[in-house]
Write a protein that holds these residues in place. Sequence first.
Motif, mmCIF file in Angstrom:
data_model
loop_
_atom_site.group_PDB
_atom_site.id
_atom_site.type_symbol
_atom_site.label_atom_id
_atom_site.label_comp_id
_atom_site.label_asym_id
_atom_site.label_seq_id
_atom_site.Cartn_x
_atom_site.Cartn_y
_atom_site.Cartn_z
ATOM 1 N N PRO A 6 0.833 -1.215 0.000
ATOM 2 C CA PRO A 6 0.000 0.000 0.000
ATOM 3 C C PRO A 6 0.860 1.254 0.000
ATOM 4 O O PRO A 6 1.910 1.305 0.648
ATOM 5 N N ARG A 7 0.410 2.248 -0.711
ATOM 6 C CA ARG A 7 1.165 3.503 -0.805
ATOM 7 C C ARG A 7 0.995 4.336 0.469
ATOM 8 O O ARG A 7 -0.030 4.267 1.141
ATOM 9 N N SER A 8 1.993 5.121 0.761
ATOM 10 C CA SER A 8 1.927 6.056 1.876
ATOM 11 C C SER A 8 2.706 7.309 1.493
ATOM 12 O O SER A 8 3.544 7.285 0.588
ATOM 13 N N ALA A 9 2.420 8.402 2.164
ATOM 14 C CA ALA A 9 3.087 9.663 1.849
ATOM 15 C C ALA A 9 2.924 10.621 3.016
ATOM 16 O O ALA A 9 2.037 10.458 3.862
ATOM 17 N N THR A 10 3.791 11.636 3.052
ATOM 18 C CA THR A 10 3.713 12.686 4.064
ATOM 19 C C THR A 10 3.407 14.020 3.400
ATOM 20 O O THR A 10 4.119 14.448 2.485
ATOM 21 N N LEU A 11 2.329 14.661 3.856
ATOM 22 C CA LEU A 11 2.022 16.037 3.461
ATOM 23 C C LEU A 11 2.506 16.957 4.579
ATOM 24 O O LEU A 11 2.310 16.669 5.757
ATOM 25 N N LEU A 12 3.130 18.078 4.208
ATOM 26 C CA LEU A 12 3.668 19.008 5.197
ATOM 27 C C LEU A 12 3.090 20.399 4.965
ATOM 28 O O LEU A 12 3.031 20.877 3.828
ATOM 29 N N PHE A 13 2.687 21.040 6.049
ATOM 30 C CA PHE A 13 2.077 22.373 5.978
ATOM 31 C C PHE A 13 2.756 23.299 6.979
ATOM 32 O O PHE A 13 3.090 22.887 8.101
ATOM 33 N N THR A 14 2.944 24.564 6.573
ATOM 34 C CA THR A 14 3.484 25.575 7.479
ATOM 35 C C THR A 14 2.571 26.797 7.455
ATOM 36 O O THR A 14 1.726 26.958 6.581
ATOM 37 N N GLY A 15 2.788 27.696 8.435
ATOM 38 C CA GLY A 15 1.876 28.807 8.650
ATOM 39 C C GLY A 15 2.127 30.011 7.774
ATOM 40 O O GLY A 15 2.775 29.948 6.729
ATOM 41 N N ASP A 16 1.603 31.131 8.242
ATOM 42 C CA ASP A 16 1.605 32.357 7.449
ATOM 43 C C ASP A 16 3.027 32.805 7.120
ATOM 44 O O ASP A 16 3.897 32.858 7.991
ATOM 45 N N LEU A 17 3.226 33.137 5.861
ATOM 46 C CA LEU A 17 4.504 33.643 5.351
ATOM 47 C C LEU A 17 4.241 35.057 4.845
ATOM 48 O O LEU A 17 3.593 35.253 3.815
ATOM 49 N N ILE A 18 4.721 36.053 5.612
ATOM 50 C CA ILE A 18 4.422 37.459 5.308
ATOM 51 C C ILE A 18 5.729 38.240 5.245
ATOM 52 O O ILE A 18 6.417 38.392 6.275
ATOM 53 N N PRO A 19 6.099 38.753 4.070
ATOM 54 C CA PRO A 19 7.353 39.513 3.959
ATOM 55 C C PRO A 19 7.208 40.942 4.486
ATOM 56 O O PRO A 19 7.239 41.919 3.734
ATOM 57 N N HIS A 20 7.047 41.049 5.823
ATOM 58 C CA HIS A 20 7.104 42.372 6.440
ATOM 59 C C HIS A 20 8.449 43.026 6.090
ATOM 60 O O HIS A 20 9.442 42.339 5.844
ATOM 61 N N SER A 21 8.492 44.335 6.126
ATOM 62 C CA SER A 21 9.717 45.047 5.741
ATOM 63 C C SER A 21 10.943 44.584 6.523
ATOM 64 O O SER A 21 12.021 44.398 5.920
ATOM 65 N N PRO A 22 10.875 44.364 7.849
ATOM 66 C CA PRO A 22 12.070 43.872 8.558
ATOM 67 C C PRO A 22 12.509 42.479 8.090
ATOM 68 O O PRO A 22 13.705 42.174 8.104
ATOM 69 N N VAL A 23 11.567 41.639 7.685
ATOM 70 C CA VAL A 23 11.911 40.317 7.155
ATOM 71 C C VAL A 23 12.634 40.467 5.817
ATOM 72 O O VAL A 23 13.644 39.798 5.554
ATOM 73 N N VAL A 24 12.125 41.352 4.980
ATOM 74 C CA VAL A 24 12.758 41.587 3.677
ATOM 75 C C VAL A 24 14.162 42.159 3.862
ATOM 76 O O VAL A 24 15.114 41.768 3.168
ATOM 77 N N ARG A 25 14.306 43.062 4.831
ATOM 78 C CA ARG A 25 15.642 43.630 5.081
ATOM 79 C C ARG A 25 16.607 42.556 5.578
ATOM 80 O O ARG A 25 17.796 42.568 5.224
ATOM 81 N N ALA A 26 16.109 41.615 6.368
ATOM 82 C CA ALA A 26 16.961 40.507 6.809
ATOM 83 C C ALA A 26 17.437 39.689 5.607
ATOM 84 O O ALA A 26 18.608 39.292 5.537
ATOM 85 N N ALA A 27 16.538 39.454 4.645
ATOM 86 C CA ALA A 27 16.915 38.706 3.438
ATOM 87 C C ALA A 27 17.887 39.511 2.583
ATOM 88 O O ALA A 27 18.765 38.930 1.925
ATOM 89 N N GLU A 28 17.772 40.826 2.603
ATOM 90 C CA GLU A 28 18.733 41.671 1.892
ATOM 91 C C GLU A 28 20.124 41.520 2.509
ATOM 92 O O GLU A 28 21.128 41.395 1.792
ATOM 93 N N ARG A 29 20.181 41.540 3.830
ATOM 94 C CA ARG A 29 21.483 41.390 4.502
ATOM 95 C C ARG A 29 22.101 40.033 4.192
ATOM 96 O O ARG A 29 23.321 39.935 3.971
#
Length: 359
Positions: A6-29
């Motif tokens: 029999p087949r089996s599998a794992t589905l994975l889910f994560t929460g809200d992903l919001i590029p607030h300005s401080p998050v974007v600045r962290a990615a810039e750095r």
Amino acid sequence: STLPPPRSATLLFTGDLIPHSPVVRAAERMAVEAGGSRSHDFRPLFADVAGRIAAADLAFCHLETPLTDDLTAMSGYPRFNGPAGLADDLVDIGYDVCSTASNHALDKGWMGVLSTLAILEAAGIPQSGMAASESDASEPLLLDAGGITVGFVSATYGTNGMPRPEVAPWIVADLDLDLLLDSARRSREVGAEFVVIGLHWGIEYRTSPTATQREQAETLLADPDVDLVVGHHAHVVQPVGMVGEEFVVFGLGNFLTNQSASCCAVGAQDGVIVEVELQEVRGPDGDSTVIARGVSVTPTRVDRADGHRIVDVPAAIAASVAADEAPDADLVASWYRTAERILAEELPEGLLRVQMGEG
């Protein structure tokens, strides 16, 4: 002839992903530190959790904002427009698909939707929740999870008062139960063996599901075409419940945002990685169905003091214990808070497990 296992599998889910300005600045750095020509690099922010995401047979992200390839057009709260590079990074991290229906989906209007769809398509990541045409909106999204065909439908309760164009009400999927059930039925007709509904719903910062959330989950999961409901939007973790023998994940909390207790709610830095184990069940007459046999939850927390890195909370606690150090008090509090919220529905023993940091 011998049947394959029999087949089996794992589905994975994560929460809200919001590029607030401080998050974007962290990615810039991070991009500057890495050198090269990239304007943003979100991948280091996911370093603690990317291995788990990539290991899943099918990993779902919830992208709550539009994206743009015009860096001069980026914006943060309250009308978001994130950088296009985030889409490529989501693929590198290990995501296979994103839900895009949210209250911020129309922050940049019709053109913002078209921009987001083009960016996701160029990155090679399918999505549900936005559409460039009526035919696209009605086209079922089928995905492969370890040989199991999964249908996915995403919808939102509203768009923060930003109107859908009268000529294109389908541009962002509406949380209309009849429409959702029709989408689930169409997914089945074209081969889906397991159908997931992703909903942007509930009330922000409320840790318990509303009566409306419960009613909507009951209606959807009572239908034979719907197998799992997964929710976003509250920005805090909500419980995993059941309708009959099927799961509803009421709210996954925040996965990567700049929210904190100082602006929003205690637990706004908390989120979860939810892994749903699928299993094929064969009947005596040779027919088969796919069920969700259990849910595993890994608490996470955004470390705003460390460049908005997403922390695998139980792994970080376990590492401190192994090093004979006292675990970070904020992480311990986060774990207990998340576990209490996730387990609030008191499901039958063995169906829901929260990962623990040893010690």
